[in-house]
Design a protein around this motif. Structure first.
Motif, PDB file in Angstrom:
ATOM      1  N   MET A   1     -35.548  14.776 -10.886  1.00  9.88           N
ATOM      2  CA  MET A   1     -35.961  13.390 -10.912  1.00  9.88           C
ATOM      3  C   MET A   1     -37.200  13.257 -10.030  1.00  9.88           C
ATOM      4  O   MET A   1     -37.183  13.619  -8.865  1.00  9.88           O
ATOM      5  N   ALA A   2     -38.243  12.729 -10.578  1.00 11.76           N
ATOM      6  CA  ALA A   2     -39.493  12.517  -9.834  1.00 11.76           C
ATOM      7  C   ALA A   2     -39.350  11.321  -8.899  1.00 11.76           C
ATOM      8  O   ALA A   2     -38.411  10.545  -9.002  1.00 11.76           O
ATOM      9  N   ALA A   3     -40.301  11.194  -7.987  1.00  9.45           N
ATOM     10  CA  ALA A   3     -40.293  10.060  -7.055  1.00  9.45           C
ATOM     11  C   ALA A   3     -40.304   8.740  -7.813  1.00  9.45           C
ATOM     12  O   ALA A   3     -40.956   8.609  -8.838  1.00  9.45           O
ATOM     13  N   GLN A   4     -39.557   7.772  -7.292  1.00  4.39           N
ATOM     14  CA  GLN A   4     -39.438   6.458  -7.925  1.00  4.39           C
ATOM     15  C   GLN A   4     -39.755   5.365  -6.920  1.00  4.39           C
ATOM     16  O   GLN A   4     -39.590   5.548  -5.714  1.00  4.39           O
ATOM     17  N   LYS A   5     -40.157   4.212  -7.433  1.00  2.14           N
ATOM     18  CA  LYS A   5     -40.427   3.046  -6.591  1.00  2.14           C
ATOM     19  C   LYS A   5     -39.096   2.422  -6.150  1.00  2.14           C
ATOM     20  O   LYS A   5     -38.230   2.154  -6.975  1.00  2.14           O
ATOM     21  N   GLY A   6     -38.966   2.195  -4.851  1.00  2.73           N
ATOM     22  CA  GLY A   6     -37.751   1.589  -4.315  1.00  2.73           C
ATOM     23  C   GLY A   6     -37.469   0.220  -4.896  1.00  2.73           C
ATOM     24  O   GLY A   6     -36.318  -0.179  -5.040  1.00  2.73           O
ATOM     25  N   LYS A   7     -38.509  -0.509  -5.251  1.00  4.29           N
ATOM     26  CA  LYS A   7     -38.314  -1.855  -5.794  1.00  4.29           C
ATOM     27  C   LYS A   7     -37.647  -1.842  -7.159  1.00  4.29           C
ATOM     28  O   LYS A   7     -37.160  -2.863  -7.623  1.00  4.29           O
ATOM     29  N   ASP A   8     -37.605  -0.659  -7.816  1.00  8.06           N
ATOM     30  CA  ASP A   8     -36.976  -0.560  -9.130  1.00  8.06           C
ATOM     31  C   ASP A   8     -35.479  -0.317  -9.056  1.00  8.06           C
ATOM     32  O   ASP A   8     -34.799  -0.309 -10.072  1.00  8.06           O
ATOM     33  N   LEU A   9     -34.937  -0.117  -7.842  1.00  6.25           N
ATOM     34  CA  LEU A   9     -33.498  -0.029  -7.646  1.00  6.25           C
ATOM     35  C   LEU A   9     -32.998  -1.469  -7.563  1.00  6.25           C
ATOM     36  O   LEU A   9     -33.301  -2.180  -6.595  1.00  6.25           O
ATOM     37  N   LEU A  10     -32.283  -1.924  -8.588  1.00  6.96           N
ATOM     38  CA  LEU A  10     -31.923  -3.336  -8.694  1.00  6.96           C
ATOM     39  C   LEU A  10     -30.428  -3.566  -8.552  1.00  6.96           C
ATOM     40  O   LEU A  10     -29.618  -2.805  -9.090  1.00  6.96           O
ATOM     41  N   LEU A  11     -30.058  -4.621  -7.853  1.00  4.78           N
ATOM     42  CA  LEU A  11     -28.678  -5.092  -7.745  1.00  4.78           C
ATOM     43  C   LEU A  11     -28.571  -6.360  -8.573  1.00  4.78           C
ATOM     44  O   LEU A  11     -29.330  -7.308  -8.362  1.00  4.78           O
ATOM     45  N   LYS A  12     -27.623  -6.352  -9.530  1.00  5.31           N
ATOM     46  CA  LYS A  12     -27.422  -7.509 -10.397  1.00  5.31           C
ATOM     47  C   LYS A  12     -25.963  -7.949 -10.335  1.00  5.31           C
ATOM     48  O   LYS A  12     -25.062  -7.123 -10.261  1.00  5.31           O
ATOM     49  N   ILE A  13     -25.753  -9.267 -10.341  1.00  3.13           N
ATOM     50  CA  ILE A  13     -24.411  -9.847 -10.323  1.00  3.13           C
ATOM     51  C   ILE A  13     -24.247 -10.692 -11.575  1.00  3.13           C
ATOM     52  O   ILE A  13     -25.136 -11.481 -11.924  1.00  3.13           O
ATOM     53  N   HIS A  14     -23.106 -10.541 -12.237  1.00  3.16           N
ATOM     54  CA  HIS A  14     -22.848 -11.297 -13.467  1.00  3.16           C
ATOM     55  C   HIS A  14     -22.455 -12.722 -13.123  1.00  3.16           C
ATOM     56  O   HIS A  14     -21.605 -12.955 -12.263  1.00  3.16           O
ATOM     57  N   ASN A  15     -23.081 -13.688 -13.776  1.00  5.21           N
ATOM     58  CA  ASN A  15     -22.811 -15.096 -13.485  1.00  5.21           C
ATOM     59  C   ASN A  15     -21.882 -15.751 -14.506  1.00  5.21           C
ATOM     60  O   ASN A  15     -21.755 -16.963 -14.531  1.00  5.21           O
ATOM     61  N   GLY A  16     -21.254 -14.940 -15.348  1.00  7.41           N
ATOM     62  CA  GLY A  16     -20.381 -15.467 -16.395  1.00  7.41           C
ATOM     63  C   GLY A  16     -21.038 -15.431 -17.755  1.00  7.41           C
ATOM     64  O   GLY A  16     -20.359 -15.471 -18.777  1.00  7.41           O
ATOM     65  N   THR A  17     -22.359 -15.346 -17.777  1.00  7.16           N
ATOM     66  CA  THR A  17     -23.105 -15.303 -19.025  1.00  7.16           C
ATOM     67  C   THR A  17     -23.980 -14.056 -19.122  1.00  7.16           C
ATOM     68  O   THR A  17     -24.022 -13.403 -20.146  1.00  7.16           O
ATOM     69  N   THR A  18     -24.652 -13.756 -18.026  1.00  3.43           N
ATOM     70  CA  THR A  18     -25.589 -12.642 -18.003  1.00  3.43           C
ATOM     71  C   THR A  18     -25.678 -12.056 -16.601  1.00  3.43           C
ATOM     72  O   THR A  18     -25.192 -12.659 -15.642  1.00  3.43           O
ATOM     73  N   TYR A  19     -26.298 -10.908 -16.489  1.00  2.39           N
ATOM     74  CA  TYR A  19     -26.534 -10.316 -15.167  1.00  2.39           C
ATOM     75  C   TYR A  19     -27.766 -10.942 -14.538  1.00  2.39           C
ATOM     76  O   TYR A  19     -28.814 -11.023 -15.168  1.00  2.39           O
ATOM     77  N   VAL A  20     -27.625 -11.386 -13.287  1.00  4.18           N
ATOM     78  CA  VAL A  20     -28.712 -12.009 -12.545  1.00  4.18           C
ATOM     79  C   VAL A  20     -29.125 -11.050 -11.432  1.00  4.18           C
ATOM     80  O   VAL A  20     -28.287 -10.625 -10.632  1.00  4.18           O
ATOM     81  N   THR A  21     -30.402 -10.695 -11.386  1.00  7.43           N
ATOM     82  CA  THR A  21     -30.898  -9.832 -10.325  1.00  7.43           C
ATOM     83  C   THR A  21     -30.885 -10.600  -9.013  1.00  7.43           C
ATOM     84  O   THR A  21     -31.359 -11.742  -8.944  1.00  7.43           O
ATOM     85  N   VAL A  22     -30.305  -9.996  -7.965  1.00  9.26           N
ATOM     86  CA  VAL A  22     -30.304 -10.626  -6.643  1.00  9.26           C
ATOM     87  C   VAL A  22     -31.743 -10.578  -6.138  1.00  9.26           C
ATOM     88  O   VAL A  22     -32.280  -9.513  -5.841  1.00  9.26           O
ATOM     89  N   ALA A  23     -32.370 -11.739  -6.095  1.00  2.00           N
ATOM     90  CA  ALA A  23     -33.795 -11.836  -5.793  1.00  2.00           C
ATOM     91  C   ALA A  23     -34.064 -11.689  -4.310  1.00  2.00           C
ATOM     92  O   ALA A  23     -33.199 -11.944  -3.474  1.00  2.00           O
ATOM     93  N   GLY A  24     -35.266 -11.267  -3.987  1.00  4.48           N
ATOM     94  CA  GLY A  24     -35.720 -11.219  -2.610  1.00  4.48           C
ATOM     95  C   GLY A  24     -35.267 -10.013  -1.816  1.00  4.48           C
ATOM     96  O   GLY A  24     -35.569  -9.917  -0.631  1.00  4.48           O
ATOM     97  N   LEU A  25     -34.542  -9.088  -2.449  1.00  4.43           N
ATOM     98  CA  LEU A  25     -34.083  -7.911  -1.708  1.00  4.43           C
ATOM     99  C   LEU A  25     -35.261  -6.979  -1.429  1.00  4.43           C
ATOM    100  O   LEU A  25     -35.990  -6.593  -2.323  1.00  4.43           O
ATOM    101  N   ARG A  26     -35.431  -6.655  -0.169  1.00  6.53           N
ATOM    102  CA  ARG A  26     -36.504  -5.734   0.223  1.00  6.53           C
ATOM    103  C   ARG A  26     -35.990  -4.308   0.321  1.00  6.53           C
ATOM    104  O   ARG A  26     -36.762  -3.367   0.227  1.00  6.53           O
TER     105      ARG A  26
END
Length: 135
Positions: A1-26
């Motif tokens: 696996m080549a080097a990847q951008k840390g910002k592309d590691l995403l945490l998402k929480i399901h809101n009952g309809t769709t997955y919502v990305t937890v915004a603002g995570l540094r």
């Protein structure tokens, strides 16, 4: 696996309809752990430890640190924490895959400096089996 951008590691929480990305995570982190079951006994060869394969409890921990940026994801995180919800979450790891399963928010912390923004730290613990889909 080549080097990847840390910002592309995403945490998402399901809101009952769709997955919502937890915004603002540094920063984000996922850790997988397994308890070991030691079955060493008096007749173990040369007193080397022996382990029982597949017997320990496995778990995953998610954590992140960031700042409030998006009202919808901020409200979802707060509500799930205060309601004690075990919700469906998803972690996208670039060029690795997606991990999906049930998690509970174990801690939610807020901090702020006099001359800075309000930040938050979040930690989630797995609450069931996880599925993995390779990228």
């Amino acid at each position: 696996m080549a080097a990847q951008k840390g910002k592309d590691l995403l945490l998402k929480i399901h809101n009952g309809t769709t997955y919502v990305t937890v915004a603002g995570l540094r920063s984000r982190r996922i850790a997988f752990n397994a308890e070991l079951v030691d079955i060493t006994h008096a007749e173990s060869v040369d007193r080397w430890r022996e382990l029982l394969a597949g017997a320990g409890v496995r778990r995953a921990s998610l954590s992140g640190r960031g700042l409030f940026k998006d009202g919808a994801s901020d409200a979802l995180v707060r509500q799930q924490f205060f309601d004690g919800v075990i919700g469906n979450c998803q972690v996208a790891v670039p060029d690795f895959g997606t991990i999906t399963g049930l998690f509970q928010i174990a801690s939610l912390e807020f901090a702020g400096e006099h001359n800075g923004e309000v930040t938050f730290d979040i930690a989630l613990e797995s609450a069931g089996s996880l599925t993995f889909v390779a990228a």
